[in-house]
Design an enzyme around this catalytic site. Structure first.
Site, PDB file in Angstrom:
ATOM      1  N   LYS A  38      -6.311  -8.540   6.412  1.00  0.00           N
ATOM      2  CA  LYS A  38      -7.133  -8.281   5.448  1.00  0.00           C
ATOM      3  C   LYS A  38      -6.335  -7.155   4.419  1.00  0.00           C
ATOM      4  O   LYS A  38      -5.553  -7.070   4.848  1.00  0.00           O
ATOM      5  CB  LYS A  38      -8.432  -7.567   5.765  1.00  0.00           C
ATOM      6  CG  LYS A  38      -8.232  -6.505   6.649  1.00  0.00           C
ATOM      7  CD  LYS A  38      -9.483  -5.693   7.203  1.00  0.00           C
ATOM      8  CE  LYS A  38      -9.158  -4.487   8.193  1.00  0.00           C
ATOM      9  NZ  LYS A  38     -10.757  -4.080   8.908  1.00  0.00           N
ATOM     10  N   ARG A 131     -22.375  -0.107  10.362  1.00  0.00           N
ATOM     11  CA  ARG A 131     -22.044  -0.616   9.076  1.00  0.00           C
ATOM     12  C   ARG A 131     -22.845  -2.075   8.783  1.00  0.00           C
ATOM     13  O   ARG A 131     -23.719  -2.432   7.943  1.00  0.00           O
ATOM     14  CB  ARG A 131     -20.551  -0.731   8.714  1.00  0.00           C
ATOM     15  CG  ARG A 131     -19.858   0.691   9.031  1.00  0.00           C
ATOM     16  CD  ARG A 131     -18.463   0.595   8.819  1.00  0.00           C
ATOM     17  NE  ARG A 131     -17.871  -0.534   9.462  1.00  0.00           N
ATOM     18  CZ  ARG A 131     -16.573  -0.701   9.327  1.00  0.00           C
ATOM     19  NH1 ARG A 131     -15.639   0.121   8.534  1.00  0.00           N
ATOM     20  NH2 ARG A 131     -15.900  -1.771   9.980  1.00  0.00           N
ATOM     21  N   TYR A 251       5.186  18.204 -13.738  1.00  0.00           N
ATOM     22  CA  TYR A 251       4.106  18.606 -14.240  1.00  0.00           C
ATOM     23  C   TYR A 251       3.406  19.890 -13.526  1.00  0.00           C
ATOM     24  O   TYR A 251       3.558  20.164 -12.450  1.00  0.00           O
ATOM     25  CB  TYR A 251       2.910  17.367 -14.020  1.00  0.00           C
ATOM     26  CG  TYR A 251       2.937  16.148 -14.793  1.00  0.00           C
ATOM     27  CD1 TYR A 251       2.910  16.427 -16.275  1.00  0.00           C
ATOM     28  CD2 TYR A 251       3.381  15.023 -14.297  1.00  0.00           C
ATOM     29  CE1 TYR A 251       3.002  15.224 -17.100  1.00  0.00           C
ATOM     30  CE2 TYR A 251       3.335  13.805 -15.047  1.00  0.00           C
ATOM     31  CZ  TYR A 251       3.229  13.897 -16.522  1.00  0.00           C
ATOM     32  OH  TYR A 251       3.456  13.000 -17.493  1.00  0.00           O
TER      33      TYR A 251
HETATM   34  C1  LIG Z   1      -9.977  -4.086  10.313  1.00  0.00           C
HETATM   35  C2  LIG Z   1     -10.599  -4.716  11.388  1.00  0.00           C
HETATM   36  C3  LIG Z   1      -9.818  -4.862  12.464  1.00  0.00           C
HETATM   37  C4  LIG Z   1      -8.668  -4.320  12.738  1.00  0.00           C
HETATM   38  O1  LIG Z   1      -8.446  -3.110  12.986  1.00  0.00           O
HETATM   39  P1  LIG Z   1      -7.160  -2.318  13.356  1.00  0.00           P
HETATM   40  O2  LIG Z   1      -7.518  -1.089  13.734  1.00  0.00           O
HETATM   41  O3  LIG Z   1      -6.381  -2.209  12.187  1.00  0.00           O
HETATM   42  O4  LIG Z   1      -6.397  -3.040  14.484  1.00  0.00           O
HETATM   43  C5  LIG Z   1     -10.648  -5.502  13.352  1.00  0.00           C
HETATM   44  N1  LIG Z   1     -11.882  -6.032  13.445  1.00  0.00           N
HETATM   45  C6  LIG Z   1     -12.625  -5.666  12.186  1.00  0.00           C
HETATM   46  C7  LIG Z   1     -14.125  -5.869  12.175  1.00  0.00           C
HETATM   47  C8  LIG Z   1     -12.016  -5.039  11.432  1.00  0.00           C
HETATM   48  O5  LIG Z   1     -12.768  -4.629  10.172  1.00  0.00           O
END
Ligand SMILES: *Cc1c(COP(=O)(O)O)cnc(C)c1O
Length: 356
Positions: A38, A131, A251
């Site tokens: 992702k 969530r 800045y």
């Molecule tokens: C992002 C995510 C992962 C991977 O998590 P990491 O901590 O980066 O290994 C796995 N499962 C879900 C549902 C996620 O949102």
């Protein structure tokens, strides 16, 4: 005639190191291990990263959003499972063969009312994140056969505190998951993220879902990092100038030279995802030596105090994130986590992939 090459910040991504990290995790888990790609593979490039993982034997991929899934199918071709964590409604997929994650009763109802999803579905059971995913009450209220015809491939849950050993949720969540999953006998289970893979048998499942560990983030905070570093950001020096003691730089005039100093200005800034919180805190690495960032991080420029690095010249490159200063190190200076450092990596960097 060859055009003159213009210096540009460069992000090198070592696909060999990423696939080696994946193989290490697969050996550690002993069951299937997916690749979570992702957010453009945490900023490193979902297409090249996923293709390298697929070549190494990875058959399951997770993205967050539907459009990421479509792009990933383009990159991977047919075959591997591409699951969309945020789900998508029936009729959205024009034939890419994406697998929706069903995150609640409304998702289940929508998919029941539609023709079966050819790529199957995954059911998300919430065990403590609050969530997405069915709550225990929603799961208990499912009528018998509610998942029939949905091509259920996995039930999954997501760990809230796997990177905090000793947190009570690390015992509770696998237990709650086992209980909830028992309502779906014979269905494969997906549990651990990166950190979860380091908890041993209690967090083993049919399919682990690591993301950050593939990209070199420490899945065992507080202990030595077992993963390889996979990226290196080098930024070219545009100019070096002499600054007299008492002169301010940048800045807000937030940094004032205490001695006669040499200041190098490099070609990246917060618009490239080099976090502004690193103002007067960040560090570069030049030929193995630390180079302190001084003054504010600007949109497109960063200033470094190179007084003690007399051999640094315009045109040289300074490593701002990489093996000498990992995303976790940079995150610690910025008051954030390595995930944010990686997913902030900007679109202006020239990406260069070391093939797997
Ligand atoms: C992002 C995510 C992962 C991977 O998590 P990491 O901590 O980066 O290994 C796995 N499962 C879900 C549902 C996620 O949102």
């Amino acid at each position: 005639m060859m055009a003159t090459e213009v210096p540009q910040a460069e992000l090198e991504v070592d696909l060999t190191a990423i696939t080696a990290n994946w193989r290490d995790l697969a050996a550690r888990h002993g069951a299937q291990v997916a690749g979570v790609v992702k957010a453009d593979a945490y900023g490193l490039g979902a297409g090249p990263v996923a293709r390298a993982l697929a070549q190494a034997g990875c058959r399951h991929f997770f993205v967050a959003q539907f459009q990421e899934g479509l792009a990933l199918r383009e990159a991977l071709g047919e075959g591997p499972m591409i699951a969309v964590l945020g789900g998508f409604p029936p009729g959205a997929d024009p034939g890419a063969g994406l697998t929706p994650v069903l995150n609640g009763p409304a998702d289940i109802a929508a998919w029941q009312a539609a023709p079966p999803c050819p790529a199957g579905t995954i059911l998300h059971l919430d065990t403590g994140m609050e969530r997405l995913g069915l709550t225990p009450a929603e799961r208990a209220a499912l009528p018998p056969g509610a998942l029939d015809g949905l091509g259920l491939r996995y039930v999954m849950t997501h760990l809230a505190c796997a990177d905090e050993p000793g947190h009570p949720l690390n015992e509770l969540q696998p237990r709650r998951f086992a209980e909830a999953a028992s309502a779906f006998p014979g269905t494969a289970r997906s549990l651990a993220n990166s950190a979860g893979l380091f908890h041993g048998a209690a967090m083993a499942s049919d399919l682990a879902r690591p993301g950050c560990a593939l990209y070199g983030i420490n899945p065992t905070p507080g202990r030595p990092n077992p993963m390889r570093q996979v990226m290196r950001l080098t930024v070219p020096v545009l100019q070096v100038r002499q600054v007299a003691a008492g002169t301010s730089v940048g800045y807000g005039a937030s940094w004032v030279a205490k001695r006669d100093s040499r200041i190098a200005t490099i070609a990246a800034g917060y618009a490239d995802g080099y976090l502004r919180a690193l103002s007067s805190r960040g560090v570069g690495i030049f030929a193995g030596r630390p180079v302190p960032l001084v003054g504010r991080v600007s949109m497109d420029l960063i200033t470094l105090d190179v007084t003690d690095i007399p051999d640094l010249r315009a045109g040289d490159r300074v490593e701002m994130i990489g093996p000498g200063q990992t995303p976790d190190d940079v995150a610690a200076l910025a008051g954030t986590i390595g995930y944010e450092v990686l997913t902030s990596l900007g679109a202006r960097y020239r990406r260069h992939y070391r093939p797997a």
